[in-house]
Structure formats: structure tokens, C-alpha cells
Design an enzyme around this catalytic site. Structure first.
Site, PDB file in Angstrom:
ATOM      1  N   GLY A  35      32.350  22.703  14.904  1.00  0.00           N
ATOM      2  CA  GLY A  35      32.225  21.721  15.982  1.00  0.00           C
ATOM      3  C   GLY A  35      32.852  22.162  17.294  1.00  0.00           C
ATOM      4  O   GLY A  35      32.638  21.532  18.330  1.00  0.00           O
ATOM      5  N   GLU A  36      33.648  23.255  17.288  1.00  0.00           N
ATOM      6  CA  GLU A  36      34.232  23.729  18.552  1.00  0.00           C
ATOM      7  C   GLU A  36      33.119  24.268  19.448  1.00  0.00           C
ATOM      8  O   GLU A  36      32.093  24.729  18.955  1.00  0.00           O
ATOM      9  CB  GLU A  36      35.258  24.832  18.276  1.00  0.00           C
ATOM     10  CG  GLU A  36      36.517  24.304  17.631  1.00  0.00           C
ATOM     11  CD  GLU A  36      37.597  25.384  17.487  1.00  0.00           C
ATOM     12  OE1 GLU A  36      37.348  26.540  17.872  1.00  0.00           O
ATOM     13  OE2 GLU A  36      38.685  25.046  16.988  1.00  0.00           O
ATOM     14  N   ASP A 168      32.848 -12.754  34.300  1.00  0.00           N
ATOM     15  CA  ASP A 168      34.289 -12.987  34.127  1.00  0.00           C
ATOM     16  C   ASP A 168      34.977 -13.003  35.485  1.00  0.00           C
ATOM     17  O   ASP A 168      34.406 -12.588  36.493  1.00  0.00           O
ATOM     18  CB  ASP A 168      34.943 -11.971  33.162  1.00  0.00           C
ATOM     19  CG  ASP A 168      34.665 -10.542  33.550  1.00  0.00           C
ATOM     20  OD1 ASP A 168      34.662 -10.239  34.749  1.00  0.00           O
ATOM     21  OD2 ASP A 168      34.430  -9.709  32.650  1.00  0.00           O
ATOM     22  N   LYS A 192      36.003 -16.192  31.104  1.00  0.00           N
ATOM     23  CA  LYS A 192      35.822 -15.509  29.813  1.00  0.00           C
ATOM     24  C   LYS A 192      37.180 -15.249  29.179  1.00  0.00           C
ATOM     25  O   LYS A 192      38.128 -14.871  29.871  1.00  0.00           O
ATOM     26  CB  LYS A 192      35.090 -14.182  30.071  1.00  0.00           C
ATOM     27  CG  LYS A 192      35.038 -13.234  28.891  1.00  0.00           C
ATOM     28  CD  LYS A 192      34.268 -11.964  29.232  1.00  0.00           C
ATOM     29  CE  LYS A 192      35.173 -10.782  29.457  1.00  0.00           C
ATOM     30  NZ  LYS A 192      34.458  -9.503  29.645  1.00  0.00           N
ATOM     31  N   ARG A 194      38.966 -12.982  26.071  1.00  0.00           N
ATOM     32  CA  ARG A 194      38.735 -11.959  25.046  1.00  0.00           C
ATOM     33  C   ARG A 194      39.989 -11.805  24.205  1.00  0.00           C
ATOM     34  O   ARG A 194      41.088 -11.665  24.750  1.00  0.00           O
ATOM     35  CB  ARG A 194      38.375 -10.613  25.694  1.00  0.00           C
ATOM     36  CG  ARG A 194      37.948  -9.568  24.659  1.00  0.00           C
ATOM     37  CD  ARG A 194      37.864  -8.178  25.280  1.00  0.00           C
ATOM     38  NE  ARG A 194      36.723  -7.971  26.159  1.00  0.00           N
ATOM     39  CZ  ARG A 194      35.519  -7.583  25.751  1.00  0.00           C
ATOM     40  NH1 ARG A 194      35.282  -7.401  24.473  1.00  0.00           N
ATOM     41  NH2 ARG A 194      34.568  -7.381  26.620  1.00  0.00           N
ATOM     42  N   GLY A 225      28.847  -8.425  23.913  1.00  0.00           N
ATOM     43  CA  GLY A 225      29.479  -9.723  23.674  1.00  0.00           C
ATOM     44  C   GLY A 225      29.632 -10.550  24.947  1.00  0.00           C
ATOM     45  O   GLY A 225      29.379 -11.761  24.940  1.00  0.00           O
ATOM     46  N   THR A 226      30.030  -9.910  26.043  1.00  0.00           N
ATOM     47  CA  THR A 226      30.230 -10.632  27.306  1.00  0.00           C
ATOM     48  C   THR A 226      28.919 -11.252  27.781  1.00  0.00           C
ATOM     49  O   THR A 226      28.866 -12.422  28.162  1.00  0.00           O
ATOM     50  CB  THR A 226      30.788  -9.657  28.381  1.00  0.00           C
ATOM     51  OG1 THR A 226      32.037  -9.153  27.911  1.00  0.00           O
ATOM     52  CG2 THR A 226      30.961 -10.320  29.727  1.00  0.00           C
TER      53      THR A 226
HETATM   54  C1  R5P Z   1      35.108  -6.385  31.315  1.00  0.00           C
HETATM   55  O1  R5P Z   1      35.984  -6.816  32.019  1.00  0.00           O
HETATM   56  C2  R5P Z   1      33.918  -5.638  31.820  1.00  0.00           C
HETATM   57  O2  R5P Z   1      33.618  -5.956  33.148  1.00  0.00           O
HETATM   58  C3  R5P Z   1      32.717  -5.900  30.919  1.00  0.00           C
HETATM   59  O3  R5P Z   1      32.377  -7.266  31.040  1.00  0.00           O
HETATM   60  C4  R5P Z   1      33.017  -5.583  29.494  1.00  0.00           C
HETATM   61  O4  R5P Z   1      33.619  -4.328  29.377  1.00  0.00           O
HETATM   62  C5  R5P Z   1      31.760  -5.633  28.655  1.00  0.00           C
HETATM   63  O5  R5P Z   1      32.102  -5.373  27.327  1.00  0.00           O
HETATM   64  P1  R5P Z   1      31.311  -6.037  26.123  1.00  0.00           P
HETATM   65  O6  R5P Z   1      29.850  -5.740  26.340  1.00  0.00           O
HETATM   66  O7  R5P Z   1      31.861  -5.360  24.894  1.00  0.00           O
HETATM   67  O8  R5P Z   1      31.604  -7.489  26.118  1.00  0.00           O
END
Ligand code: R5P
Length: 298
Positions: A35-36, A168, A192, A194, A225-226
Site C-alpha cells: 500500500g505504500e 444551522d 440544529k 448535534r 443527516g443535517t
Molecule cells: C456543519 O456545521 C456543516 O456545515 C455541515 O452541515 C455538516 O458537516 C454536514 O454533515 P452531515 O451531512 O453529516 O450532517
């Protein structure tokens, strides 16, 4: 100017070179059975300005190691100025200590790039505007927002009641910038939360007025997820059409499935990270930052 490409995003490197009316310069990258990697520059670079293009998404560490070797090879071969174009800068989210005892991964990466011989860094839509301060070399911070604003203009031709959404509170600066590009289009922000241990995301409330069409703008999509949480909350709050814009398609884990199933019409991303065929999905549209890079290099 000479352009060299790492293996992570050859398509983007070639399109940048195309816009600059040059070809990418040859590199030999040999992978040993363990893998190197062994990297060799196959063109004379003495006293030349050289550019290396390498995205540092999955596999993050391998992409970084390859980049370090390419830069080292160029420096040892006599290159005058080495510009690293890292369209997606891996480890940028670990830019400080969140939980006691953690490493500041971005600081380690910055030291490594500088000590290998990178003289300038060009990158896109950093997670925080403070990130350039971690480096002791010039950082050229570009943005894909102008591409997104262009698309939003086209869509609002059909759906003129649009509103911009930051998924967010950390994205407010970004949303204000794109709002200005769109003649002060109104915007709202999602709150948001997390869980730092599990990474699980919850969108709890929208701050601001909503309308029927929403344009969610983020810097990156990792697990999805966001975006899924934002889309769920917006739909529940009466929004009918949701379009998503995110510069970096990190697309880890089940992100393509999550996004395809989410209450969104389309997901626009930039090609700062190459999305392999198996991670592409019906709602995805990829916009290229190659012209922006070429213009900045010129
Ligand atoms: C977070 O503050 C970033 O701006 C993105 O919203 C985040 O990194 C997205 O991550 P995920 O898709 O895992 O929710």
C-alpha cells in the site's frame, strides 16, 4: 505554469488544465503491494511555477500522503513556487479542541503541507473563515456560491417565492453572502443540535419566515443527516419545494440513500470532490468549479 494531478480528482484537474489551455504534466505514482506509494515527477520543473490539484476526501489520509509526496518530489526537483489546489480540505472541521484531550487535526495538516514545501494553498468554501489563520502561507479562499446563485436564479424564474435557508446557525455568514448575490433574497435559519459523541443531528426550530420554495445552502454534506433533518422540519412547517446546495459532496456512509429519500427535489453539489458512479443518485446534479480555479490561477 505546470499542473500536476493527484489521483483523487483527475477529472477536475483535467478540466482546470483545459480552461488554462495546457495539459496536465506527467507523474508516476506506483503503489507497492503493502500500500505504500512511490511518486516521481516526469517533467522538468526547475524554476517553474507549479500547481498540484488534490482533493482530500475519502480516503482522506491516503490522499494527503500522496499530496505530501508529490509536493516533496516537486520541491526536490527544483520547482520555484508550489501552489496546492485542495478543493476540499480534509480535517477542516477539527480546527480546534471540542472535547478535552483531542488533537487539532487541521493544525497537523497545515504544518505538514508547509514543511513539505507548499508555498500557497487554494481551496473552496472553508467550514470557518478562521481556518486560513492556521496556515503561515497565503490561502486563496474561493467559493462555489456564485455557481449556486446562478442556479437559484434559474429556478426562481419558475418559483419566484423562494427563501434561502441555513441548515444551522454556523452557516449564517454563508447565507448572507448568497442572499447579497441574489439581490437580498430573504433567508431563515434552522437551529440544529448535534450530539458530539454519536454525531446524530436534530433540527429543532426555524428562525425567520418561510415560503413555499426553500433553497438550503451548506458547505458540505457528509452523512446527509443535517440536510435530512432540515428537509423534514421545513416540510413539516409547510414548505412545498426544497432544493439543496452544498459545495463539498463528502457523501460518507449512507448519504446518497439518505438524500435520495429526503423531502428534497434536487441536490446540487460542486466537483470539489469526485463523486464515484456508485455514489451518484437521481436527484444529484454536479456543478463544476474548474473555471473558477482556472481564473484564480491565471
Ligand atoms: C456543519 O456545521 C456543516 O456545515 C455541515 O452541515 C455538516 O458537516 C454536514 O454533515 P452531515 O451531512 O453529516 O450532517
Amino acid at each position: 505554469m505546470l499542473i500536476f494531478s493527484g489521483t483523487s480528482n483527475k477529472k477536475l484537474s483535467e478540466t482546470i488544465a483545459f480552461h488554462l489551455r495546457i495539459a496536465t504534466s506527467p507523474l508516476e505514482i506506483h503503489i507497492f503491494p503493502d500500500g505504500e506509494k512511490r511518486v516521481r515527477v516526469l517533467e522538468k520543473v526547475v524554476d517553474q511555477d507549479v500547481v498540484v490539484v488534490q482533493s482530500t476526501a475519502t480516503p482522506v489520509d491516503q490522499s494527503y500522503m500522496e499530496l505530501f509526496f508529490i509536493v516533496d518530489a516537486l520541491r526536490r526537483s527544483g520547482a520555484k513556487i508550489i501552489t496546492a489546489v485542495i478543493p476540499y480540505l480534509g480535517y477542516q472541521r477539527q480546527d480546534h479542541v471540542f472535547l478535552e484531550g483531542e488533537a487539532v487535526s487541521l493544525d497537523v495538516v497545515a504544518r505538514a503541507l508547509e514543511s513539505c514545501g507548499v508555498n500557497k494553498l487554494m481551496t473552496f468554501d472553508l467550514h470557518s473563515i478562521k481556518i486560513p489563520q492556521v496556515f503561515h502561507i497565503p490561502v486563496i479562499h474561493l467559493s462555489a456560491l456564485s455557481l449556486f446563485a446562478g442556479k437559484i436564479k434559474q429556478i426562481t424564474h419558475d418559483f419566484p417565492d423562494g427563501i434561502l435557508i441555513s441548515p444551522d446557525m454556523g452557516g449564517i455568514r454563508r447565507i448572507k453572502l448568497i442572499s447579497e448575490m441574489l439581490s437580498n433574497m430573504p433567508f431563515a435559519t434552522i437551529v440544529k443540535n448535534r450530539d458530539l459523541q454519536t454525531g446524530k443531528v436534530e433540527a429543532s426550530e426555524v428562525r425567520g419566515n418561510l415560503s413555499k420554495t426553500a433553497f438550503v445552502v451548506d458547505d458540505m454534506i457528509s452523512s446527509g443527516g443535517t440536510i435530512a433533518a432540515a428537509a423534514y422540519l421545513l416540510k413539516k412547517s409547510g414548505v412545498e419545494r426544497i432544493f439543496v446546495f452544498a459545495t463539498h459532496p463528502v457523501f460518507s456512509e449512507q448519504a446518497p440513500n439518505v438524500l435520495q429519500k429526503a423531502h428534497v427535489e434536487k441536490v446540487f453539489v460542486a466537483d470539489t470532490i469526485e463523486v464515484p458512479r456508485e455514489k451518484q443518485f437521481e436527484k444529484l446534479e454536479i456543478l463544476s468549479v474548474s473555471k473558477l480555479v482556472a481564473e484564480a490561477l491565471r
